[in-house]
Structure formats: structure tokens, C-alpha cells
Design an enzyme around this catalytic site. Structure first.
Site, short mmCIF file in Angstrom:
data_model
loop_
_atom_site.label_atom_id
_atom_site.label_comp_id
_atom_site.label_asym_id
_atom_site.label_seq_id
_atom_site.Cartn_x
_atom_site.Cartn_y
_atom_site.Cartn_z
CB THR A 117 50.44 58.97 -3.20
OG1 THR A 117 50.98 57.75 -2.71
CG2 THR A 117 50.37 58.94 -4.70
CD GLN A 175 48.04 55.30 -1.98
OE1 GLN A 175 48.93 54.56 -1.58
NE2 GLN A 175 48.29 56.44 -2.58
CG ASN A 176 44.10 59.96 1.48
OD1 ASN A 176 45.20 59.43 1.57
ND2 ASN A 176 43.90 61.12 0.90
CB ALA A 197 47.16 69.12 -3.02
CG ASN A 236 53.62 64.34 -4.37
OD1 ASN A 236 52.59 64.30 -3.68
ND2 ASN A 236 54.74 63.78 -3.98
CB CYS A 295 32.54 41.71 12.93
SG CYS A 295 32.67 40.37 14.12
CE1 TYR A 347 43.89 53.05 11.49
CE2 TYR A 347 44.68 51.44 13.08
CZ TYR A 347 44.74 52.00 11.82
OH TYR A 347 45.64 51.55 10.90
CG HIS A 400 45.03 51.78 1.45
ND1 HIS A 400 46.15 52.57 1.49
CD2 HIS A 400 45.29 50.80 0.56
CE1 HIS A 400 47.08 52.09 0.65
NE2 HIS A 400 46.57 51.02 0.06
NE ARG A 427 45.26 58.02 11.19
CZ ARG A 427 45.41 57.21 10.14
NH1 ARG A 427 45.80 55.97 10.33
NH2 ARG A 427 45.18 57.64 8.93
N1 APR Z 1 50.27 68.89 -1.44
C1 APR Z 1 50.67 67.86 -2.23
N2 APR Z 1 51.43 66.85 -1.81
C2 APR Z 1 51.84 66.87 -0.54
C3 APR Z 1 51.48 67.91 0.37
C4 APR Z 1 50.66 68.95 -0.14
N3 APR Z 1 50.26 69.98 0.60
N4 APR Z 1 52.04 67.65 1.55
C5 APR Z 1 52.73 66.51 1.42
N5 APR Z 1 52.61 66.03 0.16
C6 APR Z 1 53.19 64.82 -0.43
C7 APR Z 1 54.51 64.41 0.18
O1 APR Z 1 55.59 65.07 -0.48
C8 APR Z 1 54.52 62.91 -0.06
O2 APR Z 1 55.10 62.60 -1.33
O3 APR Z 1 52.31 63.75 -0.13
C9 APR Z 1 53.04 62.53 -0.10
C10 APR Z 1 52.55 61.75 1.12
O4 APR Z 1 53.19 60.50 1.14
P1 APR Z 1 52.92 59.44 2.33
O5 APR Z 1 53.02 60.11 3.64
O6 APR Z 1 53.80 58.28 2.08
O7 APR Z 1 51.38 59.06 2.12
P2 APR Z 1 50.76 58.03 1.07
O8 APR Z 1 51.57 57.98 -0.17
O9 APR Z 1 49.32 58.35 0.97
O10 APR Z 1 50.92 56.66 1.85
C11 APR Z 1 50.41 55.48 1.27
O11 APR Z 1 50.93 54.26 3.24
O12 APR Z 1 51.04 53.90 5.51
C12 APR Z 1 50.29 53.74 4.38
O13 APR Z 1 48.07 53.15 4.41
C13 APR Z 1 48.91 54.29 4.45
O14 APR Z 1 47.50 54.92 2.58
C14 APR Z 1 48.77 55.11 3.19
C15 APR Z 1 49.90 54.56 2.33
#
Ligand code: APR
Length: 243
Positions: free
Chosen positions: A180, A94-95, A224, A206, A120, A57, A112, A60
Site C-alpha cells: 500500500t 483495503q482491496n 510481494a 512493499n 441498496c 465497476y 473498503h 473491474r
Molecule cells: N509487490 C508489492 N508492492 C507493490 C507491487 C508488488 N508486486 N506492485 C506495486 N506495489 C506497491 C506500489 O509501490 C505502491 O506503493 O503497492 C502500492 C500500491 O499503492 P496504491 O496504488 O496507492 O494502492 P493502495 O495503497 O491500496 O490504495 C489505497 O486508494 O483509491 C483507493 O480505495 C482505493 O483501497 C484503495 C486505496
């Protein structure tokens, strides 16, 4: 598509921050292709090896500064929508980054958690946090060292604000899922909650069809920063003409 006095709920994931320079989780170059969830994102990992979890973390958190990560056109368009949409907008993200709030979004639920905040494990005290975190840091709340952890929801933990999210989903006229992959519950199930109630339309924006793509009534695919501003412009043009 939707009456301007109906509310909109927008779920966002890592894809909305990708064009700001942050990695997603499950794309080919995503975070979970480089580290294992079991090593850095569970309560058991923190109990077993807190230094390893802090290291992940801290890296990040540092990246946000080193890469000068800024909100992009998609975050900004959603803030604009919130400002002008008569029926109200709730953004559920979720970000753990802070790009929505830095773009100006106010009605925001970080389901999240947030990585610029620590909590703590001993007394639950939370506090904003900018730099590195270690097992040596002392909690302002209870004075104990070793219990401070990133205030993020790990696998196996309960996401935040679920009651508020449920109420917003039940009341909305439109549910939109942006960037997502639809792999992580309960967020991946929100589209089904809305479908079961049956009143609202559902839209996926997406890069590519998500795991739950077929559950949405409408979908648009692309980056996006292109899709979201164009969709917001279209919605707000409807508001102007209806006034
Ligand atoms: N524009 C739109 N969508 C995009 C782009 C973009 N430029 N780049 C990637 N994506 C899409 C991908 O195709 C994918 O479907 O974003 C999605 C990201 O998916 P994940 O990596 O699985 O992320 P997310 O869905 O936010 O993950 C959910 O998983 O590990 C946990 O806690 C973490 O909050 C997170 C959760």
C-alpha cells in the site's frame, strides 16, 4: 522479532494483488492515471451519473473473470500464517477483490468493502453479485430499482470495521503493511496508532518505500510474491523451534 503468543495485524493494499494481474491505483500505469476519482469513486459521481459508475465497476468485476485472476504466493503465504501462528492474525485489506478469502484467509476485514457485493442506497440491503449491475436492477430487499450500488467505500464515505480494527491494533505485537502506498486515510494512519501505543513492532513490505515508510521500525522492499512468503517462512520457523 515477535513472541509467538502475540497477535499480528496485517494491512494489505493493491500491491499484493498486482502480481495476480490486477492494477494498483497510484503506480504510473495505475487506475487513477486512467480515470478520475471524482468521476467514478464518490457518492456525488454516483448521484450525477450512475451509468458511468456502474460501467467502471462492471469492467473491474469482469476483468476478474476474463483475466482468470487467482490468488498469488503472497495471499497464500498470509493464509498459511493465519493457520499456524499461535497468537492469531487479523488481515485488514483495503482491496475490494476476493483474493485473500480465495487463498483461505478467514479472519479478514474488508475495510473498503467488496466489489462482488452490492448494497441498496434506499434500504441498505446487501447481496452477493457476480455479473454486471445497472440502474434497471431491482433490490431484493425493498423492490426499488436504481438504488443498487457496488458495496465499496467511496471517497468521502466512512470505511468499515473501524472499531474492530482499532481493537486489533491496540492488542497486537506486530503490525505489517503490505503493498500500500500510504496515501489513503485512515489506513495510512494505522502505523501511527501502533507507534503511539509503543509496544508493537511495525514492518513495511512493499515494492518501494511508501509515503509513511519512515514511520516503520523495519522494512523490506521487493515484489510481494517474493517478500511475503520469505517473511512468513521466517516467522513460522521461529514457531517450530520454540515448540
Ligand atoms: N509487490 C508489492 N508492492 C507493490 C507491487 C508488488 N508486486 N506492485 C506495486 N506495489 C506497491 C506500489 O509501490 C505502491 O506503493 O503497492 C502500492 C500500491 O499503492 P496504491 O496504488 O496507492 O494502492 P493502495 O495503497 O491500496 O490504495 C489505497 O486508494 O483509491 C483507493 O480505495 C482505493 O483501497 C484503495 C486505496
Amino acid at each position: 522479532m515477535i513472541n509467538p503468543d502475540q497477535s499480528i495485524v496485517i494491512l494489505t493494499g493493491a500491491g499484493i494483488s498486482k502480481e495476480s494481474g490486477l492494477s494498483t491505483f497510484r503506480d504510473a500505469d495505475g487506475i487513477w492515471s486512467q480515470v478520475r476519482i471524482e468521476d467514478v469513486a464518490t457518492p456525488e459521481a454516483f448521484a450525477r451519473d450512475p451509468d458511468r459508475v456502474h460501467g467502471f465497476y462492471n469492467m473491474r468485476r469482469r476483468l476478474m473473470v476474463e483475466k482468470q485472476v487467482e490468488p498469488n504466493a503472497a495471499h497464500e503465504a498470509l493464509a498459511r500464517l493465519e493457520q499456524h501462528w499461535p497468537g492469531g492474525v487479523t488481515i485488514v485489506t483495503q482491496n475490494v477483490d476476493d483474493l485473500h478469502e480465495r487463498a483461505g484467509t478467514v479472519n479478514l476485514l474488508h475495510m473498503h468493502g467488496r466489489h462482488r457485493e452490492v448494497r441498496c442506497n434506499a434500504c441498505d440491503h446487501t447481496t452477493p453479485w457476480q455479473g454486471d449491475l445497472s440502474t434497471q436492477h431491482i433490490c431484493d430487499g425493498c423492490g426499488e430499482a436504481g438504488g443498487l450500488r457496488p458495496n465499496v467505500v467511496w471517497f468521502g464515505e466512512m470505511p468499515l470495521y473501524l472499531d474492530q480494527i482499532q481493537t486489533a491494533l491496540v492488542d497486537c505485537g506486530l503490525f505489517v503493511s503490505i503493498g500500500t502506498s500510504g496515501n489513503v486515510y485512515p489506513a495510512a494512519g494505522f502505523v501511527n496508532t501502533v507507534r503511539k501505543i509503543g509496544r508493537a513492532r511495525t514492518l513495511e513490505l512493499n515494492l518501494e518505500p511508501s509515503e509513511g515508510a519512515t514511520l516503520f521500525t523495519d522494512a523490506r522492499y521487493g515484489p510481494a510474491t517474493e517478500l511475503v512468503p520469505a517473511w512468513v517462512d521466517q516467522l513460522l520457523a521461529g514457531v517450530e523451534t520454540s515448540e
